[in-house]
Write a protein that holds these residues in place. Sequence first.
Motif, mmCIF file in Angstrom:
data_model
loop_
_atom_site.group_PDB
_atom_site.id
_atom_site.type_symbol
_atom_site.label_atom_id
_atom_site.label_comp_id
_atom_site.label_asym_id
_atom_site.label_seq_id
_atom_site.Cartn_x
_atom_site.Cartn_y
_atom_site.Cartn_z
ATOM 1 N N ASP A 190 0.839 -1.186 0.000
ATOM 2 C CA ASP A 190 0.000 0.000 0.000
ATOM 3 C C ASP A 190 0.883 1.249 0.000
ATOM 4 O O ASP A 190 2.096 1.155 -0.176
ATOM 5 C CB ASP A 190 -0.957 -0.014 1.205
ATOM 6 N N ALA A 191 0.256 2.402 0.188
ATOM 7 C CA ALA A 191 0.999 3.666 0.115
ATOM 8 C C ALA A 191 2.055 3.783 1.211
ATOM 9 O O ALA A 191 3.002 4.567 1.076
ATOM 10 C CB ALA A 191 0.025 4.840 0.198
ATOM 11 N N ARG A 192 1.914 2.999 2.280
ATOM 12 C CA ARG A 192 2.913 3.035 3.351
ATOM 13 C C ARG A 192 4.130 2.187 2.995
ATOM 14 O O ARG A 192 5.234 2.449 3.488
ATOM 15 C CB ARG A 192 2.287 2.547 4.658
ATOM 16 N N LEU A 209 -9.135 12.887 -1.271
ATOM 17 C CA LEU A 209 -7.684 12.673 -1.287
ATOM 18 C C LEU A 209 -7.111 13.034 -2.654
ATOM 19 O O LEU A 209 -6.064 13.685 -2.753
ATOM 20 C CB LEU A 209 -7.366 11.219 -0.933
ATOM 21 N N VAL A 210 -7.783 12.606 -3.698
ATOM 22 C CA VAL A 210 -7.327 12.912 -5.061
ATOM 23 C C VAL A 210 -7.310 14.415 -5.290
ATOM 24 O O VAL A 210 -6.363 14.965 -5.879
ATOM 25 C CB VAL A 210 -8.232 12.208 -6.097
ATOM 26 N N LYS A 211 -8.332 15.097 -4.795
ATOM 27 C CA LYS A 211 -8.380 16.557 -4.939
ATOM 28 C C LYS A 211 -7.226 17.213 -4.186
ATOM 29 O O LYS A 211 -6.601 18.161 -4.674
ATOM 30 C CB LYS A 211 -9.710 17.090 -4.427
ATOM 31 N N GLU A 212 -6.920 16.690 -2.984
ATOM 32 C CA GLU A 212 -5.838 17.256 -2.174
ATOM 33 C C GLU A 212 -4.492 17.067 -2.862
ATOM 34 O O GLU A 212 -3.665 17.997 -2.899
ATOM 35 C CB GLU A 212 -5.826 16.581 -0.802
ATOM 36 N N VAL A 213 -4.232 15.884 -3.406
ATOM 37 C CA VAL A 213 -2.952 15.607 -4.073
ATOM 38 C C VAL A 213 -2.813 16.444 -5.343
ATOM 39 O O VAL A 213 -1.743 16.949 -5.673
ATOM 40 C CB VAL A 213 -2.822 14.101 -4.378
ATOM 41 N N ALA A 271 -1.843 11.663 1.501
ATOM 42 C CA ALA A 271 -1.299 12.651 0.562
ATOM 43 C C ALA A 271 0.215 12.753 0.718
ATOM 44 O O ALA A 271 0.947 12.910 -0.271
ATOM 45 C CB ALA A 271 -1.955 14.011 0.799
ATOM 46 N N GLU A 272 0.703 12.637 1.953
ATOM 47 C CA GLU A 272 2.137 12.699 2.197
ATOM 48 C C GLU A 272 2.826 11.404 1.768
ATOM 49 O O GLU A 272 3.900 11.429 1.144
ATOM 50 C CB GLU A 272 2.401 12.950 3.686
ATOM 51 N N ALA A 273 2.196 10.265 2.076
ATOM 52 C CA ALA A 273 2.816 8.967 1.799
ATOM 53 C C ALA A 273 2.930 8.671 0.304
ATOM 54 O O ALA A 273 3.864 7.980 -0.135
ATOM 55 C CB ALA A 273 2.019 7.856 2.484
ATOM 56 N N ILE A 274 2.011 9.200 -0.486
ATOM 57 C CA ILE A 274 1.989 8.847 -1.909
ATOM 58 C C ILE A 274 3.035 9.614 -2.719
ATOM 59 O O ILE A 274 3.353 9.236 -3.864
ATOM 60 C CB ILE A 274 0.569 9.103 -2.492
ATOM 61 N N LYS A 275 3.623 10.665 -2.144
ATOM 62 C CA LYS A 275 4.512 11.540 -2.909
ATOM 63 C C LYS A 275 5.667 10.809 -3.598
ATOM 64 O O LYS A 275 5.857 10.970 -4.811
ATOM 65 C CB LYS A 275 5.056 12.651 -2.004
ATOM 66 N N PRO A 276 6.473 10.002 -2.897
ATOM 67 C CA PRO A 276 7.598 9.352 -3.591
ATOM 68 C C PRO A 276 7.137 8.356 -4.648
ATOM 69 O O PRO A 276 7.793 8.197 -5.688
ATOM 70 C CB PRO A 276 8.364 8.657 -2.458
ATOM 71 N N LEU A 277 6.026 7.684 -4.411
ATOM 72 C CA LEU A 277 5.490 6.751 -5.406
ATOM 73 C C LEU A 277 4.975 7.510 -6.621
ATOM 74 O O LEU A 277 5.163 7.093 -7.766
ATOM 75 C CB LEU A 277 4.361 5.915 -4.786
ATOM 76 N N LEU A 278 4.348 8.642 -6.353
ATOM 77 C CA LEU A 278 3.794 9.453 -7.433
ATOM 78 C C LEU A 278 4.895 10.051 -8.298
ATOM 79 O O LEU A 278 4.762 10.134 -9.525
ATOM 80 C CB LEU A 278 2.917 10.556 -6.842
ATOM 81 N N GLU A 279 6.004 10.439 -7.671
ATOM 82 C CA GLU A 279 7.134 10.972 -8.442
ATOM 83 C C GLU A 279 7.652 9.940 -9.432
ATOM 84 O O GLU A 279 7.951 10.261 -10.589
ATOM 85 C CB GLU A 279 8.247 11.403 -7.485
ATOM 86 N N ARG A 280 7.757 8.697 -8.978
ATOM 87 C CA ARG A 280 8.222 7.629 -9.865
ATOM 88 C C ARG A 280 7.207 7.363 -10.965
ATOM 89 O O ARG A 280 7.573 7.160 -12.135
ATOM 90 C CB ARG A 280 8.477 6.352 -9.054
#
Length: 275
Positions: free
Chosen positions: A77-79, A161-165, A125-134
């Motif tokens: 998961d995102a964690r 959550l999608v809106k926040e990201v 929103a914080e946890a997804i950042k490194p995954l989203l960058e990739r």
Amino acid sequence: MNIVTTTSVFPLNYPCENALIRLAGCGFKHLDLAMDYCADNPDCPFSTDSWKSWANALRELGEKNGVKYTHSHAWGDARSRNLKTFRSIEVASVLGAQFCVIHPIHSHEDGTFIYDDEEFIKVNAEAIKPLLERAEDLGVTILSENLLWGSSIKATAISALVKEVNSPAFGWCYDTGHANVHHISCRELLKCESVPLSLHIQDNHGTYADEHLMPGDGDIDWKEFLDVLKTIGYKGEMVLEAHHQSLDAKDEDREDILKEIYRRADKMRNYFLNK
């Protein structure tokens, strides 16, 4: 609206190559690679140094058989944010799959569930950042998903959550079975801040069991669901996660089950397109 099926209609140790060929024979032309299965299968090259050549060969086999991977489901998961999770995104890119579902974080480190929506959104929103960058670098769109615990059960929280990201590489997937387990009406979609980019289609009896049945074998009102999809302007594919009946069957009986799943999905698609 393409009809897609998860490859987890076959057991954990079943070769992805064989699954592709058999699913093509049952009418499926679009697939969702279950990389949680790949990562946990010791015989699969997913977790080895030859993962990229394996993924390339799988894509080429799909092209040869008229099959395209459009979706994938990540390990963890995102964690997690470990080798298996990042590898899931990388494999999706090699396969040409636009979407990779990664489950949101639904609990604290001590295992207690996150019930506060604002905390749920902030943590994820914080946890997804490194995954989203990739994912952005590789041209893959990560999808979050409504689950079964805490704030994750709410499609409204997932869409918030999608809106926040606020990234073009991040969206969400609506799981019909997960909502029905908690007796949450599909009309919740009318309250969401954005339209899901994908669906997980599965049925159950609303008895707090995530049965993953084929549509029509549980108690979900599929006509109402398709009507709501039309109302919100859904434009994506129909991704079937109706795998338990196939998994529980004898191997020689799987084709008949898979063809019936496709037939029912095609009937739903025709209703949606002609409404």
